[in-house]
Every structure is written in C-alpha cells, then in structure tokens.
Scaffold this active site. Sequence first.
Site, short mmCIF file in Angstrom:
data_model
loop_
_atom_site.label_atom_id
_atom_site.label_comp_id
_atom_site.label_asym_id
_atom_site.label_seq_id
_atom_site.Cartn_x
_atom_site.Cartn_y
_atom_site.Cartn_z
N SER A 224 0.86 -1.18 0.00
CA SER A 224 0.00 0.00 0.00
C SER A 224 0.89 1.23 0.00
CB SER A 224 -0.94 0.00 1.21
OG SER A 224 -0.22 -0.16 2.41
N MET A 225 0.66 2.11 -0.97
CA MET A 225 1.52 3.28 -1.15
C MET A 225 0.73 4.59 -1.02
SD MET A 225 3.98 1.84 -4.21
CE MET A 225 2.64 1.58 -5.37
N GLY A 229 -1.37 4.58 -4.72
CA GLY A 229 -2.05 3.35 -5.12
C GLY A 229 -1.53 2.07 -4.49
N GLY A 256 -5.82 0.85 4.80
CA GLY A 256 -5.08 -0.41 4.61
C GLY A 256 -5.89 -1.61 5.08
N ASP A 257 -6.67 -1.43 6.14
CA ASP A 257 -7.52 -2.52 6.64
C ASP A 257 -8.62 -2.85 5.63
OD1 ASP A 257 -5.97 -2.34 9.00
OD2 ASP A 257 -7.28 -0.75 9.75
#
Length: 314
Positions: A224-225, A229, A256-257
Amino acid sequence: MRGNMILTVTLNPAVDKTYTAGELITGNVNRMRTAMSFAGGKGINVARVLRQYGQRVCATGFLGGYAGDFIEDTLLDKQVECQFIRVAEETRSSINILADNGYVTEILEPGPLVEEEQIGQFLELYEELIAECEIVVLSGSIGRGMPEDIYKTLIEKARFRGLRTMLDTSGESLRAGIEAKPYFIKPNQKELEYIVGHKLVNREDVIEAAVKVHTGGVAHVVVSMGKNGLLYVCSGGVALYAKAEKVQALNTIGCGDCVVASFAMSFMKKERREEALRRAAAISAASATTLKSADVPFGTAEELYESITVEKLR
C-alpha cells in the site's frame, strides 16, 4: 465441517477516537471541533468492513475494561461473532487528529499487559476457532507481554490445518511472521523496506522488493503506497498496479484494513487477481472519503471501481 467464516485476530485492539480541528499546536490548549469514537485496531477494522459486505466473520484477541466492552458491544451490534480473552488492564485508545491544513496526528497508547496465562488461554481458543474458518486475518501491533514471534506461531498453527493466513503488521512481528510463509501480506513502503533491509527509492525498487518477498514463500504481496495506489505481486512474480484517481481524502486511517478485508473477500469468492486488486483499490479509496475510519460508502466504492484500470507492470 468448516463454514465460510473469516477469523480476524487483533492482539492489541483500540478505541479509535477521531478529532477534527483547525490546527494542532503543541504546548497550547487545543479545542477540537468534533469528536467520534469507533471500535478499532486493524483486525477489528477488517471485521467491521467484512460485515458491511455481509461476510460471516468472527473476531478474537484480547479486550479489557470499559473500552473493551465498548468494542465488543459495537461488534455484536454489527453481528460479528466475538470470542475474546479478557485481560485485567484497560484496552487502549488511539487518537487521530485531523487538521484543516491536511496534517494527521496519531497518538497511540501502548495497550494493556497480557499475562502468560492469558496468552495460553488465547492459544487454546485459537485452535478451536481455526477449526471453524477458512481464512485467518492477523492484523496490527502485538500487546505488551507477548512474544515477538506470536504471529509466526499463529500462522504455523493455521497452515498445519491447511488454512490461508493474511498478515498485516510491522517491525519484528512482520519479519518473524513472514518466516512462517503467510498466504498474503500487506506492508506499506516503510514496512517493506524494513523486511528487505534497505531504502526503496522508486517504484521499480518496490517491485523488486515485493518480488523478493514473494519468491521467499509469500503467495500474495500487496504494497500500500497511500495516494500512489496499490502494487500487487502474485504467482510467477507478476506485478500489477492500481490507483483510484481524483479522490478527496478526509481520513486515511483504516484504508489499509479495507485493502485486507477486500482481498479476504476476493479469496473467498475466488476472484481473478485483477478484479481483486481493482476492488481493493476502490474500497480503500472510498473509505478515505469519510471521517469514519474503515467505513465504506458503497456508492462511492462502486463508482471508483468502474473508473479504476489495472496496469500490468511485469
């Protein structure tokens, strides 16, 4: 017979308190404009998103005190099955302050001490729960008193039963967990740097690092960035990329979750990898458009899903 249940493990849950303010000034009195409280901790967030989409889910881990009661009551209201071990000290709070200038300040309490006896009780409970589920999601920091390699132990127990495990943590817990070869991990760029032991300067560096982790035995690596994206490395070292464009982010806590929850659902449905990535990018970005952490506005998620294209990088 094993049901279609996903088990989420949150070893150090939290009550997530989200505040909004004009700005945050250290050393001064800061009056907040709004205040909201949610059941939180990474695995709890995953469970909440899964229930939003109608997935059967059981949440386990450790809870204590009034804060623990609040988290369990919130999950039960959403029809999440709860199987927690109780601890003597109060479950922690995590404070997120969203300022008008775009800065997000997080204040994270350490959490309660977990005694050796309670860890033993949890491991017994975990053995019972994994007999009833298909996927195990292991998320977040570990609590005080827990061994650094507890995720490694939990992954090994699940793999012994033929289950797929999904790991989202950081630091030594992540490094040790990867040794047990989880099915899926979701590091951010800093966490990936920690795993491989060096700085990642550009996207090609990130791809190479993710491929290295994949070839080491992790079937699915999603990096995850943030606003840049999601990068997804899977079977054969294929690297895919997806990004939601033109999203006005209000709160990125829990995004992120959402990615982890979305991939768990895709694995359950046996979706194609391109579809899994596209949906995860959409759900995650949609969550960022609300002040609530890990809360997905369905209409926004579907609109974003239709607009996202998946790019094959290698």
